[in-house]
Scaffold this motif. Structure first.
Motif, short mmCIF file in Angstrom:
data_model
loop_
_atom_site.label_atom_id
_atom_site.label_comp_id
_atom_site.label_asym_id
_atom_site.label_seq_id
_atom_site.Cartn_x
_atom_site.Cartn_y
_atom_site.Cartn_z
N SER A 8 -69.57 54.56 -9.37
CA SER A 8 -70.36 55.25 -8.35
C SER A 8 -70.38 54.53 -7.01
O SER A 8 -70.90 55.05 -6.03
N VAL A 9 -69.83 53.30 -6.99
CA VAL A 9 -69.86 52.50 -5.77
C VAL A 9 -68.45 52.32 -5.25
O VAL A 9 -67.54 51.96 -6.00
N THR A 10 -68.25 52.56 -3.95
CA THR A 10 -66.94 52.36 -3.34
C THR A 10 -67.03 51.28 -2.27
O THR A 10 -68.06 51.12 -1.61
N VAL A 11 -65.94 50.53 -2.12
CA VAL A 11 -65.83 49.51 -1.07
C VAL A 11 -64.63 49.88 -0.21
O VAL A 11 -63.51 49.96 -0.72
N ASN A 12 -64.88 50.14 1.05
CA ASN A 12 -63.83 50.56 1.99
C ASN A 12 -63.05 51.76 1.46
O ASN A 12 -61.81 51.83 1.54
N GLY A 13 -63.80 52.69 0.84
CA GLY A 13 -63.21 53.94 0.38
C GLY A 13 -62.63 53.92 -1.02
O GLY A 13 -62.18 54.95 -1.52
N LYS A 14 -62.64 52.74 -1.70
CA LYS A 14 -62.06 52.66 -3.04
C LYS A 14 -63.13 52.28 -4.06
O LYS A 14 -63.91 51.36 -3.82
N PRO A 15 -63.15 52.98 -5.22
CA PRO A 15 -64.13 52.63 -6.26
C PRO A 15 -63.88 51.22 -6.79
O PRO A 15 -62.74 50.82 -7.00
N VAL A 16 -64.97 50.47 -7.01
CA VAL A 16 -64.88 49.12 -7.57
C VAL A 16 -65.73 49.08 -8.83
O VAL A 16 -66.93 49.38 -8.79
N THR A 17 -65.12 48.72 -9.96
CA THR A 17 -65.85 48.67 -11.24
C THR A 17 -65.92 47.24 -11.79
O THR A 17 -66.48 47.03 -12.86
N LYS A 71 -67.48 41.52 1.66
CA LYS A 71 -67.85 40.94 2.95
C LYS A 71 -68.96 41.80 3.57
O LYS A 71 -69.07 43.00 3.30
N LEU A 72 -69.75 41.16 4.41
CA LEU A 72 -70.84 41.89 5.06
C LEU A 72 -70.30 42.95 6.02
O LEU A 72 -71.03 43.86 6.40
N THR A 73 -69.04 42.80 6.39
CA THR A 73 -68.42 43.78 7.29
C THR A 73 -67.77 44.94 6.54
O THR A 73 -67.32 45.91 7.16
N ASP A 74 -67.72 44.85 5.19
CA ASP A 74 -67.13 45.93 4.39
C ASP A 74 -68.02 47.17 4.43
O ASP A 74 -69.23 47.09 4.60
N GLU A 75 -67.37 48.31 4.22
CA GLU A 75 -68.11 49.58 4.14
C GLU A 75 -68.37 49.89 2.67
O GLU A 75 -67.44 50.18 1.91
N VAL A 76 -69.63 49.80 2.26
CA VAL A 76 -70.00 50.04 0.87
C VAL A 76 -70.82 51.32 0.80
O VAL A 76 -71.78 51.50 1.55
N LYS A 77 -70.44 52.19 -0.13
CA LYS A 77 -71.15 53.46 -0.30
C LYS A 77 -71.56 53.66 -1.75
O LYS A 77 -70.85 53.23 -2.67
N PHE A 78 -72.70 54.30 -1.91
CA PHE A 78 -73.18 54.67 -3.25
C PHE A 78 -73.32 56.18 -3.28
O PHE A 78 -74.10 56.77 -2.53
#
Length: 280
Positions: free
Chosen positions: A72-81, A88-95
């Motif tokens: 359910s969480v993506t980092v810079n547009g890619k799911p991370v499991t 990084k604090l500059t990364d784009e993280v979405k839930f």
């Protein structure tokens, strides 16, 4: 007695007396020293993904692990499991497609003493309320609203911009109770006027309750008001030709001064935070 028996006796007496010699290692039997590489310092610009999600206020860190493993969480547009993944604090993280802010939201309640300013420092050496909560957080926390320098009572500090905006809204119905000391006795006629509603700046100011303080002069009153209009209590009494000699805010949105001495602060409980966020 043989030499062996004599040596056994010495060893036994040494144990009984509690005197133990340190073991010495024979050559070749000493502990092997492992050549482990030195621990690398952690990068201050990175943070574990589950902590990033938890700091954003979405859920707890434990629940964040569940959501991460579920994709359910993506980092810079890619799911991370991956568990323990650092971003990084500059990364784009979405839930679930919602952009997250990794700064942990914090909430402090201060019982403000007299002679501390809540406005931006504009005088050299001026005492500011932020100095009273210096050790509360590493984040920059600001008071939600203001009290005059000579006023006392409850102030909420936070870095939650959404909550600040909500609490400062003039129409939010935020409950506040003040203990006032006026420059003269409040007349019964003016007390009734306030109860019925007084026009201030072309808007009627309505209070939920106002009464004299028990066993005190009639210049001391308690007033409950749910308006967040700036300095509305002061303006209300000025309209009726009274000056406020002392103002103490004793209740703020359900928060009270119980067990909070003047000049001290405490963290809000999770339930208190929820209650404030439910104010419309």
């Amino acid at each position: 007695m043989s030499r062996d028996e004599s040596n056994k006796g010495k060893k036994a007496s040494g144990r009984q007396g509690g005197n133990f010699r340190k073991n010495s290692y024979a050559r070749g039997n000493s502990p092997i020293k492992k050549n482990t590489p030195p621990k690398q310092p952690s990068d201050p610009n990175t943070i574990r993904l589950n902590k990033y999600v938890a700091n954003s206020g979405v859920c707890s860190r434990r629940d964040a692990d569940i959501y991460i493993s579920a994709g359910s969480v993506t980092v810079n547009g890619k799911p991370v499991t991956e568990m323990g993944y650092k971003v990084k604090l500059t990364d784009e993280v979405k839930f679930d497609g919602q952009l997250l802010n990794p700064v942990k939201k914090e909430y402090i309640l201060l019982n403000k003493p007299k002679d501390f300013s809540t406005t931006i420092r504009d005088e050299k050496g001026k005492r500011h309320v932020s100095g009273l909560i210096t050790n509360a957080s590493k984040s920059k926390l600001l008071p939600v609203d203001k009290l005059d320098k000579e006023d006392t009572g409850l102030l909420v500090f936070t870095n939650d911009g959404d909550l600040t905006k909500k609490l400062k809204s003039p129409m939010n119905g935020l409950r506040k109770i003040y203990h006032l000391v006026l420059d003269r006795d409040l007349s019964s006629a003016d007390l009734r006027k306030i109860q019925e509603g007084v026009m201030v700046d072309e808007k009627v100011v309505r209070v939920q309750a106002i009464s004299y303080i028990d066993d005190a002069p009639k210049r001391e009153v308690g007033i409950e008001i749910h308006s967040s209009r700036g300095k509305i209590v002061e303006r209300l009494f000025e309209h009726l030709d009274y000056k406020i000699a002392k103002l103490d805010r004793v209740v703020y949105g359900g928060l009270t001064k119980k067990d909070l001495p003047r000049g001290h602060w405490r963290y809000l409980t999770q339930q208190e935070i929820i209650n404030l966020k439910m104010i419309k």
